[in-house]
Design a protein around this motif. Structure first.
Motif, PDB file in Angstrom:
ATOM      1  N   ILE A   5       0.931  -1.157  -0.044  1.00  0.00           N
ATOM      2  CA  ILE A   5       0.033   0.008  -0.044  1.00  0.00           C
ATOM      3  C   ILE A   5       0.870   1.347   0.136  1.00  0.00           C
ATOM      4  O   ILE A   5       0.538   2.343  -0.789  1.00  0.00           O
ATOM      5  CB  ILE A   5      -0.862  -0.012   1.272  1.00  0.00           C
ATOM      6  N   ILE A   6       2.012   1.188   0.688  1.00  0.00           N
ATOM      7  CA  ILE A   6       2.913   2.417   0.790  1.00  0.00           C
ATOM      8  C   ILE A   6       3.392   2.549  -0.550  1.00  0.00           C
ATOM      9  O   ILE A   6       3.710   3.673  -0.964  1.00  0.00           O
ATOM     10  CB  ILE A   6       3.903   2.137   2.026  1.00  0.00           C
ATOM     11  N   ILE A   7       3.932   1.562  -1.274  1.00  0.00           N
ATOM     12  CA  ILE A   7       4.527   1.604  -2.386  1.00  0.00           C
ATOM     13  C   ILE A   7       3.606   2.131  -3.474  1.00  0.00           C
ATOM     14  O   ILE A   7       3.863   3.152  -4.538  1.00  0.00           O
ATOM     15  CB  ILE A   7       5.129   0.546  -2.963  1.00  0.00           C
ATOM     16  N   ALA A   8       2.340   1.866  -3.405  1.00  0.00           N
ATOM     17  CA  ALA A   8       1.217   2.108  -4.503  1.00  0.00           C
ATOM     18  C   ALA A   8       1.093   3.560  -4.193  1.00  0.00           C
ATOM     19  O   ALA A   8       0.914   4.466  -5.160  1.00  0.00           O
ATOM     20  CB  ALA A   8      -0.101   1.262  -4.220  1.00  0.00           C
ATOM     21  N   PHE A   9       0.899   4.126  -2.866  1.00  0.00           N
ATOM     22  CA  PHE A   9       0.669   5.516  -2.739  1.00  0.00           C
ATOM     23  C   PHE A   9       1.840   6.570  -3.192  1.00  0.00           C
ATOM     24  O   PHE A   9       1.643   7.384  -3.601  1.00  0.00           O
ATOM     25  CB  PHE A   9       0.507   5.635  -1.134  1.00  0.00           C
ATOM     26  N   ILE A  10       3.065   5.856  -3.055  1.00  0.00           N
ATOM     27  CA  ILE A  10       4.149   6.592  -3.243  1.00  0.00           C
ATOM     28  C   ILE A  10       4.247   6.817  -5.030  1.00  0.00           C
ATOM     29  O   ILE A  10       4.453   7.694  -5.641  1.00  0.00           O
ATOM     30  CB  ILE A  10       5.570   6.233  -2.938  1.00  0.00           C
ATOM     31  N   ALA A  11       3.966   5.643  -5.477  1.00  0.00           N
ATOM     32  CA  ALA A  11       3.720   5.530  -7.121  1.00  0.00           C
ATOM     33  C   ALA A  11       2.713   6.667  -7.616  1.00  0.00           C
ATOM     34  O   ALA A  11       3.033   7.266  -8.484  1.00  0.00           O
ATOM     35  CB  ALA A  11       3.687   4.383  -7.636  1.00  0.00           C
ATOM     36  N   PHE A  13       1.543   9.074  -5.924  1.00  0.00           N
ATOM     37  CA  PHE A  13       2.099  10.588  -5.711  1.00  0.00           C
ATOM     38  C   PHE A  13       3.015  11.108  -6.738  1.00  0.00           C
ATOM     39  O   PHE A  13       2.952  12.126  -7.197  1.00  0.00           O
ATOM     40  CB  PHE A  13       2.808  10.785  -4.266  1.00  0.00           C
ATOM     41  N   ILE A  14       4.092  10.160  -7.356  1.00  0.00           N
ATOM     42  CA  ILE A  14       4.976  10.544  -8.000  1.00  0.00           C
ATOM     43  C   ILE A  14       4.070  10.750  -9.627  1.00  0.00           C
ATOM     44  O   ILE A  14       4.516  11.504 -10.270  1.00  0.00           O
ATOM     45  CB  ILE A  14       6.125   9.292  -8.328  1.00  0.00           C
ATOM     46  N   LEU A  15       3.271   9.709  -9.890  1.00  0.00           N
ATOM     47  CA  LEU A  15       2.655   9.972 -10.999  1.00  0.00           C
ATOM     48  C   LEU A  15       1.950  11.281 -11.145  1.00  0.00           C
ATOM     49  O   LEU A  15       1.750  11.733 -12.270  1.00  0.00           O
ATOM     50  CB  LEU A  15       1.812   8.749 -11.116  1.00  0.00           C
ATOM     51  N   MET A  16       1.321  11.596  -9.873  1.00  0.00           N
ATOM     52  CA  MET A  16       0.595  12.779  -9.960  1.00  0.00           C
ATOM     53  C   MET A  16       1.184  14.221 -10.246  1.00  0.00           C
ATOM     54  O   MET A  16       0.754  15.197 -10.554  1.00  0.00           O
ATOM     55  CB  MET A  16      -0.513  12.895  -8.805  1.00  0.00           C
ATOM     56  N   SER A  17       2.524  14.013  -9.394  1.00  0.00           N
ATOM     57  CA  SER A  17       3.334  15.233  -9.646  1.00  0.00           C
ATOM     58  C   SER A  17       4.018  15.475 -10.724  1.00  0.00           C
ATOM     59  O   SER A  17       4.603  16.477 -10.887  1.00  0.00           O
ATOM     60  CB  SER A  17       4.315  15.090  -8.531  1.00  0.00           C
ATOM     61  N   SER A  18       3.794  14.365 -11.779  1.00  0.00           N
ATOM     62  CA  SER A  18       4.390  14.532 -13.114  1.00  0.00           C
ATOM     63  C   SER A  18       3.578  15.484 -13.919  1.00  0.00           C
ATOM     64  O   SER A  18       4.046  15.764 -15.146  1.00  0.00           O
ATOM     65  CB  SER A  18       4.864  13.033 -13.797  1.00  0.00           C
ATOM     66  N   SER A  42       0.005  27.614 -22.087  1.00  0.00           N
ATOM     67  CA  SER A  42      -1.599  27.045 -21.444  1.00  0.00           C
ATOM     68  C   SER A  42      -1.685  25.894 -21.827  1.00  0.00           C
ATOM     69  O   SER A  42      -1.410  25.207 -22.897  1.00  0.00           O
ATOM     70  CB  SER A  42      -2.508  28.328 -21.642  1.00  0.00           C
ATOM     71  N   GLY A  43      -2.260  25.086 -20.765  1.00  0.00           N
ATOM     72  CA  GLY A  43      -2.650  23.438 -20.836  1.00  0.00           C
ATOM     73  C   GLY A  43      -2.010  22.430 -20.107  1.00  0.00           C
ATOM     74  O   GLY A  43      -1.518  22.880 -19.139  1.00  0.00           O
ATOM     75  N   LEU A  44      -2.250  21.209 -20.326  1.00  0.00           N
ATOM     76  CA  LEU A  44      -1.683  20.113 -19.303  1.00  0.00           C
ATOM     77  C   LEU A  44      -0.509  19.799 -20.203  1.00  0.00           C
ATOM     78  O   LEU A  44      -0.283  19.406 -21.298  1.00  0.00           O
ATOM     79  CB  LEU A  44      -2.910  19.172 -19.335  1.00  0.00           C
ATOM     80  N   HIS A  45       0.469  19.458 -19.118  1.00  0.00           N
ATOM     81  CA  HIS A  45       1.601  19.214 -19.435  1.00  0.00           C
ATOM     82  C   HIS A  45       2.492  18.042 -18.336  1.00  0.00           C
ATOM     83  O   HIS A  45       1.765  18.117 -17.407  1.00  0.00           O
ATOM     84  CB  HIS A  45       2.866  20.577 -19.343  1.00  0.00           C
ATOM     85  N   LEU A  46       3.478  17.436 -18.872  1.00  0.00           N
ATOM     86  CA  LEU A  46       3.972  16.356 -18.203  1.00  0.00           C
ATOM     87  C   LEU A  46       5.622  16.983 -17.938  1.00  0.00           C
ATOM     88  O   LEU A  46       6.302  17.143 -19.092  1.00  0.00           O
ATOM     89  CB  LEU A  46       3.879  15.064 -18.916  1.00  0.00           C
ATOM     90  N   LYS A  47       6.107  16.449 -16.747  1.00  0.00           N
ATOM     91  CA  LYS A  47       7.412  16.799 -16.376  1.00  0.00           C
ATOM     92  C   LYS A  47       7.988  15.464 -15.704  1.00  0.00           C
ATOM     93  O   LYS A  47       7.061  14.640 -15.270  1.00  0.00           O
ATOM     94  CB  LYS A  47       7.676  17.842 -15.608  1.00  0.00           C
ATOM     95  N   ILE A  48       9.147  15.270 -15.907  1.00  0.00           N
ATOM     96  CA  ILE A  48       9.924  14.153 -14.915  1.00  0.00           C
ATOM     97  C   ILE A  48      10.048  14.413 -13.513  1.00  0.00           C
ATOM     98  O   ILE A  48      10.803  15.421 -13.239  1.00  0.00           O
ATOM     99  CB  ILE A  48      11.228  13.687 -15.815  1.00  0.00           C
ATOM    100  N   PRO A  49       9.364  13.651 -12.732  1.00  0.00           N
ATOM    101  CA  PRO A  49       9.546  13.901 -11.171  1.00  0.00           C
ATOM    102  C   PRO A  49      10.893  13.796 -10.858  1.00  0.00           C
ATOM    103  O   PRO A  49      11.767  12.950 -11.133  1.00  0.00           O
ATOM    104  CB  PRO A  49       8.529  12.781 -10.805  1.00  0.00           C
ATOM    105  N   MET A  50      11.118  14.537  -9.718  1.00  0.00           N
ATOM    106  CA  MET A  50      12.672  14.626  -9.307  1.00  0.00           C
ATOM    107  C   MET A  50      13.702  14.945 -10.236  1.00  0.00           C
ATOM    108  O   MET A  50      14.785  15.106  -9.597  1.00  0.00           O
ATOM    109  CB  MET A  50      12.809  13.297  -8.680  1.00  0.00           C
TER     110      MET A  50
END
Length: 333
Positions: A5-11, A13-18, A42-50
Motif C-alpha cells: 500500500i505504501i509503495i502504491a501510494f508513493i507511485a 504521488f509520483i505519477l500525479m506530480s508528473s 497554457s494547457g496540461l503538461h508532463l514533467k519528469i519527477p525529481m
C-alpha cells in the motif's frame, strides 16, 4: 500488505506530480537539474519527477506600473508627475524576460525617472501642462530601446497627473480668477456704455421732439395772437392797444394758473390790483414811444439819401467851371 500500500501510494504521488497545468496568458519555465529546459504555454503538461522542476511563471498579460516623480521645472517650480507605463512580456522572449532581468518594475521605474528628470527641467510649468504628451512619447521611446533587450514590449506611456506645489496652484487659481474678473469687468463696462449711449440718444430725441413741440406751440400762439389783433382791429382797437390787452390777459391767466396750484412757491411781482392797469398804460406808452423813435429814424435816413446826390452834382459843376476858366486864360495869352 502494508508495504504494498505504501509503495502504491508513493507511485501514485509520483505519477500525479508528473502532470501540471498552465493557465491562459501564462508561460512556465521548466528546468532540468537546474538548467533551463523549456517553456510551457497554457494547457496540461508532463514533467519528469525529481528531475524536472518548475522554475517560475511569467505573466503574458498587459501590466501597468504607476511611477510618481518629483522634479523641478525651468522656472524653478517643483512639480509631481504621475507616469503610467503599460507593458507586457513578448511570448517568444519569455527566456530573456525571466533570466536577463530580475526586477523589471525597478528597471522601468529607473528609466522613467531618468527621462522625466531630463525633459521637465527644459520646460516652464505652463509648457509642462501643454506638452505632457511629448514627455510621454519621450519616456516610451527610451523604455522601448532599453526593455526590448529584456523581452519586454512597452505598449503605452501616459502622464496621468501633474501636481505643482500647493502655493503655486493657489497662485495660478488667483491669476485665473483675476483674468476672469477682468473679462467680466470689460463686458460690464461695454454693457454700461451701450446703456449710456442708448439713454443719451433717447434723451436727445426727447429734447428734439420737446423743442419741436414748444416751437409748434409758440407758432400756434403767435398765429392766435395775430388773429386776436385782427379781430380787435375790426372793432376799432389799434394794434398797440390790442397787443397790450393780450399781454394783460396773459398776465391774469398766469396769476390764475399760479393760484390753482396749492404747492406753488412762485412769487410774481408786481401783484397788486393796480398792476394790470399800470402794465397796460406802460405798454401803450412804450409802444407809442417806440413808434415815434422808428418814424424819426426813417426820416433821418431819408434825408441822408436825398442830400448825397446834391453834393455829388455840386462837385461836378465846380470842377467843370474851374476847367473852363483855365482854358479862357490860356486863350488870352
Amino acid at each position: 500488505m502494508i508495504p504494498l500500500i505504501i509503495i502504491a501510494f508513493i507511485a501514485f504521488f509520483i505519477l500525479m506530480s508528473s502532470f501540471f497545468t498552465v493557465k491562459q496568458q501564462t508561460s512556465i519555465i521548466v528546468e532540468r537539474f537546474g538548467k533551463f529546459h523549456s517553456t510551457r504555454q497554457s494547457g496540461l503538461h508532463l514533467k519528469i519527477p525529481m528531475i524536472d522542476r518548475i522554475a517560475g511563471r511569467v505573466n503574458l498579460k498587459i501590466q501597468q506600473l504607476d511611477v510618481v516623480i518629483e522634479t523641478k521645472t525651468k522656472d524653478n517650480v517643483f512639480v509631481k508627475l504621475k507616469v503610467s507605463v503599460q507593458f507586457m512580456v513578448v511570448k517568444d522572449t519569455v527566456y530573456d524576460a525571466f533570466y536577463k532581468l530580475e526586477y523589471p518594475h525597478d528597471q522601468i521605474t529607473s528609466y522613467v525617472f531618468d527621462v522625466v528628470r531630463a525633459e521637465v527641467p527644459k520646460l516652464k510649468l505652463d509648457d509642462v501642462f501643454e506638452r505632457k504628451d511629448d514627455i510621454a512619447v519621450a519616456v516610451k521611446r527610451e523604455l522601448n530601446e532599453a526593455m526590448t533587450t529584456y523581452g519586454y514590449n512597452i505598449i503605452n506611456t501616459l502622464v496621468t497627473d501633474i501636481d505643482p506645489d500647493i502655493q503655486v496652484k493657489n497662485a495660478m487659481n488667483r491669476i485665473n480668477a483675476a483674468d476672469r474678473e477682468k473679462t467680466v469687468a470689460e463686458f460690464e463696462a461695454e454693457a454700461s456704455r451701450i446703456r449710456i449711449v442708448a439713454k443719451a440718444k433717447a434723451e436727445a430725441e426727447s429734447k428734439r421732439l420737446q423743442g419741436q413741440g414748444i416751437a409748434d406751440q409758440r407758432r400756434e400762439i403767435a398765429r392766435g395772437l395775430v388773429e386776436s389783433v385782427d379781430v380787435l382791429n375790426k372793432v376799432g382797437i389799434n394794434s398797440q392797444e390790442a397787443s397790450a390787452l393780450i399781454v394783460v390777459t396773459q398776465h391774469y391767466d398766469t396769476l390764475q394758473a399760479i393760484g390753482a396750484d396749492s404747492n406753488s412757491n412762485l412769487i410774481l411781482l408786481p401783484n397788486s390790483p393796480q398792476a394790470g392797469s399800470e402794465m397796460l398804460n406802460n405798454m401803450v406808452a412804450s409802444f407809442s414811444a417806440s413808434n415815434q423813435v422808428g418814424e424819426m429814424m426813417k426820416k433821418t435816413n431819408r434825408n441822408k439819401h436825398e442830400e448825397k446826390p446834391r453834393e455829388i452834382q455840386h462837385g461836378y459843376d465846380y470842377d467843370t467851371s474851374e476847367t473852363d476858366k483855365d482854358e479862357d486864360e490860356e486863350h488870352k495869352k
